[in-house]
Write a protein that holds these residues in place. Structure first.
Motif, PDB file in Angstrom:
ATOM      1  N   ALA A  21       0.808  -1.190   0.022  1.00 12.28           N
ATOM      2  CA  ALA A  21      -0.008   0.045  -0.022  1.00 12.28           C
ATOM      3  C   ALA A  21       0.839   1.183  -0.104  1.00 12.28           C
ATOM      4  O   ALA A  21       0.745   2.127  -0.571  1.00 12.28           O
ATOM      5  CB  ALA A  21      -1.136   0.151   1.372  1.00 12.28           C
ATOM      6  N   ALA A  22       1.916   1.247   0.722  1.00 13.69           N
ATOM      7  CA  ALA A  22       2.668   2.378   0.864  1.00 13.69           C
ATOM      8  C   ALA A  22       3.578   2.619  -0.528  1.00 13.69           C
ATOM      9  O   ALA A  22       3.592   3.542  -0.736  1.00 13.69           O
ATOM     10  CB  ALA A  22       3.695   2.026   1.981  1.00 13.69           C
ATOM     11  N   ASP A  23       3.789   1.608  -1.181  1.00 15.24           N
ATOM     12  CA  ASP A  23       4.680   1.624  -2.358  1.00 15.24           C
ATOM     13  C   ASP A  23       3.719   2.094  -3.431  1.00 15.24           C
ATOM     14  O   ASP A  23       4.087   2.987  -4.240  1.00 15.24           O
ATOM     15  CB  ASP A  23       5.174   0.396  -2.885  1.00 15.24           C
ATOM     16  N   ALA A  24       2.495   1.680  -3.644  1.00 17.06           N
ATOM     17  CA  ALA A  24       1.400   2.194  -4.420  1.00 17.06           C
ATOM     18  C   ALA A  24       1.342   3.711  -4.263  1.00 17.06           C
ATOM     19  O   ALA A  24       1.337   4.594  -5.090  1.00 17.06           O
ATOM     20  CB  ALA A  24       0.314   1.462  -4.379  1.00 17.06           C
ATOM     21  N   CYS A  25       1.343   4.177  -2.996  1.00 14.79           N
ATOM     22  CA  CYS A  25       1.291   5.588  -2.691  1.00 14.79           C
ATOM     23  C   CYS A  25       2.345   6.386  -3.038  1.00 14.79           C
ATOM     24  O   CYS A  25       2.231   7.355  -3.937  1.00 14.79           O
ATOM     25  CB  CYS A  25       0.679   5.909  -1.246  1.00 14.79           C
ATOM     26  N   LYS A  26       3.469   5.794  -2.918  1.00  9.20           N
ATOM     27  CA  LYS A  26       4.675   6.532  -3.414  1.00  9.20           C
ATOM     28  C   LYS A  26       5.061   6.708  -4.862  1.00  9.20           C
ATOM     29  O   LYS A  26       5.769   7.314  -5.291  1.00  9.20           O
ATOM     30  CB  LYS A  26       5.759   5.870  -2.737  1.00  9.20           C
ATOM     31  N   ASN A  27       4.558   5.585  -5.396  1.00 11.73           N
ATOM     32  CA  ASN A  27       4.350   5.503  -7.187  1.00 11.73           C
ATOM     33  C   ASN A  27       3.444   6.151  -7.648  1.00 11.73           C
ATOM     34  O   ASN A  27       3.403   6.167  -8.721  1.00 11.73           O
ATOM     35  CB  ASN A  27       4.576   3.987  -7.374  1.00 11.73           C
ATOM     36  N   GLY A  28       2.503   6.874  -6.914  1.00 11.33           N
ATOM     37  CA  GLY A  28       1.542   7.889  -7.619  1.00 11.33           C
ATOM     38  C   GLY A  28       0.335   7.034  -8.195  1.00 11.33           C
ATOM     39  O   GLY A  28      -0.483   7.404  -8.720  1.00 11.33           O
ATOM     40  N   VAL A  30      -2.117   5.904  -6.158  1.00 12.44           N
ATOM     41  CA  VAL A  30      -3.351   6.179  -4.990  1.00 12.44           C
ATOM     42  C   VAL A  30      -3.444   7.723  -5.228  1.00 12.44           C
ATOM     43  O   VAL A  30      -2.808   8.671  -4.910  1.00 12.44           O
ATOM     44  CB  VAL A  30      -2.780   5.814  -3.674  1.00 12.44           C
ATOM     45  N   THR A  31      -4.847   7.994  -5.261  1.00  7.76           N
ATOM     46  CA  THR A  31      -5.253   9.443  -5.039  1.00  7.76           C
ATOM     47  C   THR A  31      -6.386   9.710  -4.041  1.00  7.76           C
ATOM     48  O   THR A  31      -7.131   8.743  -3.620  1.00  7.76           O
ATOM     49  CB  THR A  31      -5.750  10.002  -6.405  1.00  7.76           C
ATOM     50  N   ILE A  32      -6.269  10.868  -3.452  1.00 12.80           N
ATOM     51  CA  ILE A  32      -7.520  11.003  -2.563  1.00 12.80           C
ATOM     52  C   ILE A  32      -8.163  12.260  -3.067  1.00 12.80           C
ATOM     53  O   ILE A  32      -7.695  13.394  -3.201  1.00 12.80           O
ATOM     54  CB  ILE A  32      -7.063  11.373  -1.031  1.00 12.80           C
ATOM     55  N   ASN A  33      -9.485  12.274  -3.451  1.00 14.18           N
ATOM     56  CA  ASN A  33     -10.199  13.150  -3.866  1.00 14.18           C
ATOM     57  C   ASN A  33      -9.837  13.862  -5.042  1.00 14.18           C
ATOM     58  O   ASN A  33      -9.632  15.014  -5.344  1.00 14.18           O
ATOM     59  CB  ASN A  33     -10.547  14.235  -2.892  1.00 14.18           C
ATOM     60  N   GLY A  34      -8.976  12.987  -5.906  1.00 13.80           N
ATOM     61  CA  GLY A  34      -8.335  13.302  -7.432  1.00 13.80           C
ATOM     62  C   GLY A  34      -6.937  13.914  -6.913  1.00 13.80           C
ATOM     63  O   GLY A  34      -6.215  14.069  -7.947  1.00 13.80           O
ATOM     64  N   ALA A  35      -6.345  13.990  -5.871  1.00 12.51           N
ATOM     65  CA  ALA A  35      -5.067  14.579  -5.735  1.00 12.51           C
ATOM     66  C   ALA A  35      -3.995  13.182  -5.168  1.00 12.51           C
ATOM     67  O   ALA A  35      -4.487  12.415  -4.619  1.00 12.51           O
ATOM     68  CB  ALA A  35      -4.966  15.616  -4.776  1.00 12.51           C
ATOM     69  N   VAL A  51      -7.591   3.950  -6.748  1.00 12.65           N
ATOM     70  CA  VAL A  51      -6.398   2.944  -6.690  1.00 12.65           C
ATOM     71  C   VAL A  51      -6.001   2.590  -8.099  1.00 12.65           C
ATOM     72  O   VAL A  51      -7.194   1.989  -8.723  1.00 12.65           O
ATOM     73  CB  VAL A  51      -6.937   1.892  -5.574  1.00 12.65           C
ATOM     74  N   LYS A  52      -4.970   2.793  -8.533  1.00 14.92           N
ATOM     75  CA  LYS A  52      -4.711   2.495  -9.862  1.00 14.92           C
ATOM     76  C   LYS A  52      -4.134   1.015  -9.890  1.00 14.92           C
ATOM     77  O   LYS A  52      -3.061   0.754  -9.367  1.00 14.92           O
ATOM     78  CB  LYS A  52      -3.956   3.243 -10.612  1.00 14.92           C
ATOM     79  N   LYS A  53      -4.893  -0.036 -10.403  1.00 12.12           N
ATOM     80  CA  LYS A  53      -4.209  -1.566 -10.456  1.00 12.12           C
ATOM     81  C   LYS A  53      -4.768  -1.803 -12.109  1.00 12.12           C
ATOM     82  O   LYS A  53      -5.940  -2.011 -12.377  1.00 12.12           O
ATOM     83  CB  LYS A  53      -5.249  -2.277  -9.501  1.00 12.12           C
TER      84      LYS A  53
END
Length: 146
Positions: A21-28, A30-35, A51-53
């Motif tokens: 989950a942390a790696d996905a956030c670091k690699n862009g 995962v977004t919250i409200n579009g950001a 979440v882009k999978k």
């Protein structure tokens, strides 16, 4: 109540481990409200998490920000899946049109595999090698044999 994004993604069973989950956030991815969001960003009730999978982007609405993993039966209390129907159609199309013929996890074809495929594709079909003729000239005498 608020929760860290990476913990919520893990607790809501979107990712198998908090590290993923942390790696996905670091690699862009995962977004919250579009950001785009960092793993330490806090989520609160009502936030939309994207979440882009590959090949699609799942969208979830946070109902309850939790940091402790819950059973799969309790997920409707934690999140709401609001992924659009077009995304699921895209997923189905990629499954249908996916490359077939190689076992999952075998990777790219080797040079030897490619040469074998090329040789197979270049082979002349058997019926074109024979003396068979598609001419209609000989059919005049054989018309009454049926």
């Amino acid at each position: 109540m608020e929760a860290r994004l990476d913990k919520w993604l893990w607790a809501a069973r979107i990712y198998k481990t908090r590290t993923l989950a942390a790696d996905a956030c670091k690699n862009g991815r995962v977004t919250i409200n579009g950001a785009q969001a960092k793993p330490s960003r806090t989520v609160k009730a009502g936030d939309e998490v994207g979440v882009k999978k590959s090949p699609i982007t799942y969208t979830f609405r946070v109902k309850q920000p939790i940091e402790k993993r819950v059973g799969a039966k309790l997920l409707p209390d934690v999140l709401e899946n609001i992924t659009s129907a077009e995304q699921y159609e895209l997923l189905e199309m990629s499954r249908i049109s996916g490359f077939v013929g190689r076992a999952r996890g075998t990777g790219r074809p080797t040079k030897k595999d490619r040469r074998a495929l090329d040789e197979f594709a270049d082979e002349t079909p058997m019926f074109l090698d024979s003396d068979f003729s598609f001419d209609d000239d000989d059919d005049d005498a054989d018309d009454n044999n049926f």
